[in-house]
Design a protein around this motif. Structure first.
Motif, PDB file in Angstrom:
ATOM      1  N   MET A   1     -19.457 104.582  54.908  1.00  0.00           N
ATOM      2  CA  MET A   1     -20.405 103.762  54.170  1.00  0.00           C
ATOM      3  C   MET A   1     -21.101 104.590  53.091  1.00  0.00           C
ATOM      4  N   ALA A   2     -21.449 105.852  53.440  1.00  0.00           N
ATOM      5  CA  ALA A   2     -22.061 106.725  52.446  1.00  0.00           C
ATOM      6  C   ALA A   2     -21.097 106.976  51.298  1.00  0.00           C
ATOM      7  N   ALA A   3     -19.808 107.162  51.614  1.00  0.00           N
ATOM      8  CA  ALA A   3     -18.821 107.390  50.567  1.00  0.00           C
ATOM      9  C   ALA A   3     -18.666 106.162  49.668  1.00  0.00           C
ATOM     10  N   VAL A   4     -18.724 104.979  50.260  1.00  0.00           N
ATOM     11  CA  VAL A   4     -18.594 103.750  49.471  1.00  0.00           C
ATOM     12  C   VAL A   4     -19.762 103.616  48.503  1.00  0.00           C
ATOM     13  N   PHE A   5     -20.989 103.801  49.022  1.00  0.00           N
ATOM     14  CA  PHE A   5     -22.157 103.684  48.142  1.00  0.00           C
ATOM     15  C   PHE A   5     -22.164 104.784  47.079  1.00  0.00           C
ATOM     16  N   ALA A   6     -21.727 105.977  47.451  1.00  0.00           N
ATOM     17  CA  ALA A   6     -21.652 107.055  46.467  1.00  0.00           C
ATOM     18  C   ALA A   6     -20.621 106.731  45.396  1.00  0.00           C
ATOM     19  N   SER A   7     -19.496 106.137  45.799  1.00  0.00           N
ATOM     20  CA  SER A   7     -18.476 105.745  44.829  1.00  0.00           C
ATOM     21  C   SER A   7     -19.016 104.689  43.873  1.00  0.00           C
ATOM     22  N   ILE A   8     -19.764 103.735  44.412  1.00  0.00           N
ATOM     23  CA  ILE A   8     -20.365 102.714  43.552  1.00  0.00           C
ATOM     24  C   ILE A   8     -21.312 103.365  42.547  1.00  0.00           C
ATOM     25  N   PHE A   9     -22.114 104.320  43.001  1.00  0.00           N
ATOM     26  CA  PHE A   9     -23.012 105.035  42.099  1.00  0.00           C
ATOM     27  C   PHE A   9     -22.220 105.794  41.045  1.00  0.00           C
ATOM     28  N   GLY A  10     -21.140 106.463  41.462  1.00  0.00           N
ATOM     29  CA  GLY A  10     -20.330 107.212  40.524  1.00  0.00           C
ATOM     30  C   GLY A  10     -19.694 106.314  39.470  1.00  0.00           C
ATOM     31  N   GLY A 154     -17.314 113.963  32.327  1.00  0.00           N
ATOM     32  CA  GLY A 154     -18.619 113.691  32.924  1.00  0.00           C
ATOM     33  C   GLY A 154     -18.535 112.612  33.980  1.00  0.00           C
ATOM     34  N   SER A 155     -17.715 111.572  33.697  1.00  0.00           N
ATOM     35  CA  SER A 155     -17.556 110.497  34.679  1.00  0.00           C
ATOM     36  C   SER A 155     -16.897 111.018  35.945  1.00  0.00           C
ATOM     37  N   LEU A 156     -15.821 111.815  35.766  1.00  0.00           N
ATOM     38  CA  LEU A 156     -15.148 112.376  36.945  1.00  0.00           C
ATOM     39  C   LEU A 156     -16.087 113.289  37.736  1.00  0.00           C
ATOM     40  N   ALA A 157     -16.848 114.117  36.996  1.00  0.00           N
ATOM     41  CA  ALA A 157     -17.772 115.032  37.684  1.00  0.00           C
ATOM     42  C   ALA A 157     -18.854 114.262  38.430  1.00  0.00           C
ATOM     43  N   LEU A 158     -19.396 113.222  37.785  1.00  0.00           N
ATOM     44  CA  LEU A 158     -20.435 112.433  38.441  1.00  0.00           C
ATOM     45  C   LEU A 158     -19.888 111.716  39.664  1.00  0.00           C
ATOM     46  N   MET A 159     -18.689 111.142  39.528  1.00  0.00           N
ATOM     47  CA  MET A 159     -18.093 110.446  40.672  1.00  0.00           C
ATOM     48  C   MET A 159     -17.817 111.418  41.810  1.00  0.00           C
ATOM     49  N   ALA A 162     -21.090 112.475  43.322  1.00  0.00           N
ATOM     50  CA  ALA A 162     -21.666 111.384  44.120  1.00  0.00           C
ATOM     51  C   ALA A 162     -20.941 111.226  45.450  1.00  0.00           C
ATOM     52  N   VAL A 163     -19.595 111.305  45.412  1.00  0.00           N
ATOM     53  CA  VAL A 163     -18.826 111.150  46.655  1.00  0.00           C
ATOM     54  C   VAL A 163     -19.103 112.311  47.606  1.00  0.00           C
ATOM     55  N   VAL A 164     -19.109 113.547  47.063  1.00  0.00           N
ATOM     56  CA  VAL A 164     -19.371 114.718  47.917  1.00  0.00           C
ATOM     57  C   VAL A 164     -20.769 114.637  48.521  1.00  0.00           C
ATOM     58  N   ALA A 165     -21.752 114.289  47.672  1.00  0.00           N
ATOM     59  CA  ALA A 165     -23.122 114.178  48.184  1.00  0.00           C
ATOM     60  C   ALA A 165     -23.217 113.070  49.224  1.00  0.00           C
ATOM     61  N   GLY A 166     -22.535 111.948  48.953  1.00  0.00           N
ATOM     62  CA  GLY A 166     -22.556 110.859  49.934  1.00  0.00           C
ATOM     63  C   GLY A 166     -21.903 111.250  51.244  1.00  0.00           C
ATOM     64  N   LEU A 167     -20.764 111.971  51.148  1.00  0.00           N
ATOM     65  CA  LEU A 167     -20.084 112.403  52.371  1.00  0.00           C
ATOM     66  C   LEU A 167     -20.931 113.396  53.154  1.00  0.00           C
ATOM     67  N   LEU A 168     -21.567 114.330  52.435  1.00  0.00           N
ATOM     68  CA  LEU A 168     -22.421 115.297  53.127  1.00  0.00           C
ATOM     69  C   LEU A 168     -23.591 114.601  53.814  1.00  0.00           C
ATOM     70  N   ALA A 169     -24.192 113.625  53.099  1.00  0.00           N
ATOM     71  CA  ALA A 169     -25.293 112.875  53.723  1.00  0.00           C
ATOM     72  C   ALA A 169     -24.785 112.091  54.919  1.00  0.00           C
ATOM     73  N   GLY A 170     -23.590 111.486  54.776  1.00  0.00           N
ATOM     74  CA  GLY A 170     -23.029 110.737  55.901  1.00  0.00           C
ATOM     75  C   GLY A 170     -22.697 111.633  57.081  1.00  0.00           C
ATOM     76  N   LEU A 171     -22.110 112.827  56.794  1.00  0.00           N
ATOM     77  CA  LEU A 171     -21.787 113.753  57.881  1.00  0.00           C
ATOM     78  C   LEU A 171     -23.046 114.266  58.573  1.00  0.00           C
ATOM     79  N   LEU A 172     -24.086 114.514  57.786  1.00  0.00           N
ATOM     80  CA  LEU A 172     -25.349 114.952  58.392  1.00  0.00           C
ATOM     81  C   LEU A 172     -25.914 113.862  59.288  1.00  0.00           C
ATOM     82  N   PHE A 173     -25.841 112.623  58.804  1.00  0.00           N
ATOM     83  CA  PHE A 173     -26.322 111.504  59.619  1.00  0.00           C
ATOM     84  C   PHE A 173     -25.477 111.361  60.887  1.00  0.00           C
ATOM     85  N   LEU A 174     -24.143 111.468  60.738  1.00  0.00           N
ATOM     86  CA  LEU A 174     -23.263 111.336  61.905  1.00  0.00           C
ATOM     87  C   LEU A 174     -23.480 112.490  62.884  1.00  0.00           C
ATOM     88  N   ARG A 175     -23.788 113.676  62.352  1.00  0.00           N
ATOM     89  CA  ARG A 175     -24.051 114.807  63.247  1.00  0.00           C
ATOM     90  C   ARG A 175     -25.291 114.538  64.093  1.00  0.00           C
TER      91      ARG A 175
END
Length: 443
Positions: A1-10, A154-159, A162-175
């Motif tokens: 879910m974090a990856a999906v929202f991060a992708s939408i942001f990206g 810039g778009s690729l970097a932002l996406m 965003a995905v990496v940050a979302g995944l890290l936040a999701g993994l931290l939450f899952l941990r």
């Protein structure tokens, strides 16, 4: 879910960069068009005021004195000399804006003039004269190319960010959620003193954790009160039953019939005393109020002694006791409690299977533990009844007509928990109880 929202942001950020790219390029193009319109307006005014021939003279003087002019001109009057400061004759085919290739003012490394793209604006006057003004478009082309690169990378970097940050936040939450699940598992296993750790990520999760822990506090208090009640009842009833049994033994029957009745009453009192003693033992085991002498114990030796003790009873009831074990199997535990566990399992197999069946006790070792299996080839029980077999006083429908209190497997479960082992019961085919001891000791 974090990856999906991060992708939408990206994707949103990339869309914004693309729109910025389009907007800046459009603005620069409009500025270039406006500059050419301005130059054409000056040329038109001069031509209308002094004529095309005079415009040629004015532009000739302008180009001679302004060597760094950014504009190039082409004027073809109806009569007289024409003026050309670097625009190709190909511009005459346009009516308004157009793109032409013209020689560059810079000499290339091989000594030839390089071709450049130029944006031109043309106009025909009422007297038939033709005017054109042009400007090199490479600054606009460079700007567009630079903006495209910025937009793409810039778009690729932002996406990606965003995905990496979302995944890290999701993994931290899952941990953190994994810690909650581990605590919940220990609570399910009966350790009601455990409390859920804080999840974080907002006040809502903190409120949820606090409410669940408050619920566990109430549940622990309720369970402790229930255990205390059952312990108190068993303790308070054991004493009068003991006195009643002693008085029955002191009676002097007047006849054989009275002696038989007294003996039967004594047996029933013994069964009740055994029931209350078992209830007290289970309550103390579950509460941890039992002295634990945890030392390395050879489980295979305990099994051999238990089989030797139960062999006469098995032969008398028409059962066959089988033993399968290879070598010593050392576990860390309390020998008296393990003897009680084996006695309950063997007694359960002998009582709840018909004559002619066998009860097998098997031991096996692995690198991470010792496995004790007690199984019979009797009718077993329904799988739906298996989860209830370790509950107090629960008896399967098939065993209600046989002797027993419904506390045997409850006591087994309490002993297993005390040894930090795991218990698995299978009801069909046959009845099997498997105990896995993870606390072992080298032989």
């Amino acid at each position: 879910m974090a990856a999906v929202f991060a992708s939408i942001f990206g994707v949103g950020a990339a869309t914004m960069l693309v729109m910025l790219d389009f907007g800046v390029a459009r603005f620069a193009e409009e500025e270039l068009h406006s500059a050419l319109y301005h130059q054409m307006a000056i040329m038109r005014a001069d031509a209308q005021l002094e004529g095309s021939a005079a415009l040629v003279n004015i532009l000739t003087e302008h180009v001679r004195t302004d060597s760094v002019s950014r504009y190039r001109y082409l004027v073809i009057p109806p009569v007289g000399p024409r003026f050309n400061s670097g625009l190709p004759e190909d511009a005459t085919r346009f009516d308004g804006f157009g793109i032409v290739e013209a020689p560059s003012s810079d000499v290339s490394s091989i000594g030839r003039k390089a071709e450049v793209r130029m944006l031109v604006l043309t106009e025909r006057m009422a007297d038939g004269s033709f005017m054109a003004v042009g400007r090199e478009s490479y600054p606009l082309d460079d700007l567009r190319a630079g903006l495209h690169k910025i937009a793409i990378w810039g778009s690729l970097a932002l996406m990606l960010l965003a995905v990496v940050a979302g995944l890290l936040a999701g993994l931290l939450f899952l941990r953190r959620l994994k810690l909650v699940n581990a605590t919940t598992g220990r609570i399910i296993d009966g350790n009601l003193s455990e409390r859920l750790p804080a999840i974080g990520f907002g006040q809502e999760f903190d409120d949820l954790t606090r409410n669940l822990n408050a619920m566990l506090d109430r549940l622990e208090a309720t369970m402790a009160a229930m255990r205390q009640v059952s312990t108190d009842v068993a303790h308070d009833l054991r004493m009068p039953l003991t006195r009643l049994r002693n008085r029955l033994e002191e009676l002097h029957p007047a006849s054989d019939a009275q002696a038989a009745r007294i003996e039967s009453a004594i047996e029933e009192a013994d069964e009740l005393l055994s029931l209350f003693n078992t209830m007290l033992r289970i309550a103390r085991l579950q509460a941890g109020d039992v002295h634990q002498d945890m030392v390395p114990v050879d489980l295979s030796l305990l099994v051999e002694r238990a089989i030797e003790a139960y062999q006469p009873a098995a032969e008398q009831s028409g059962h066959l006791l089988l033993h399968r074990s290879a070598g010593p199997h050392i576990v860390v535990g309390d020998a008296a409690m393990l003897n009680q566990l084996l006695a309950n399992l063997i007694d359960n197999g002998l009582q709840h299977t018909p004559a002619g069946t066998s009860v097998e006790i098997a031991l096996s070792s692995a690198a991470d533990g010792v496995r004790l299996l007690v199984k019979d080839d009797g009718p077993g029980v329904g799988e739906a009844e298996v989860p209830n077999l370790t509950k107090r006083f629960y008896r399967a429908d098939d065993s209600r007509t046989r002797p027993g209190t419904g506390l045997g497997l409850t006591l087994v479960s309490a002993i297993v928990d005390l040894h930090e082992a795991s218990l698995r019961i299978s009801g069909h085919p046959g009845f099997a109880v498997e105990v896995w001891f993870s606390r072992v000791s080298p032989a």
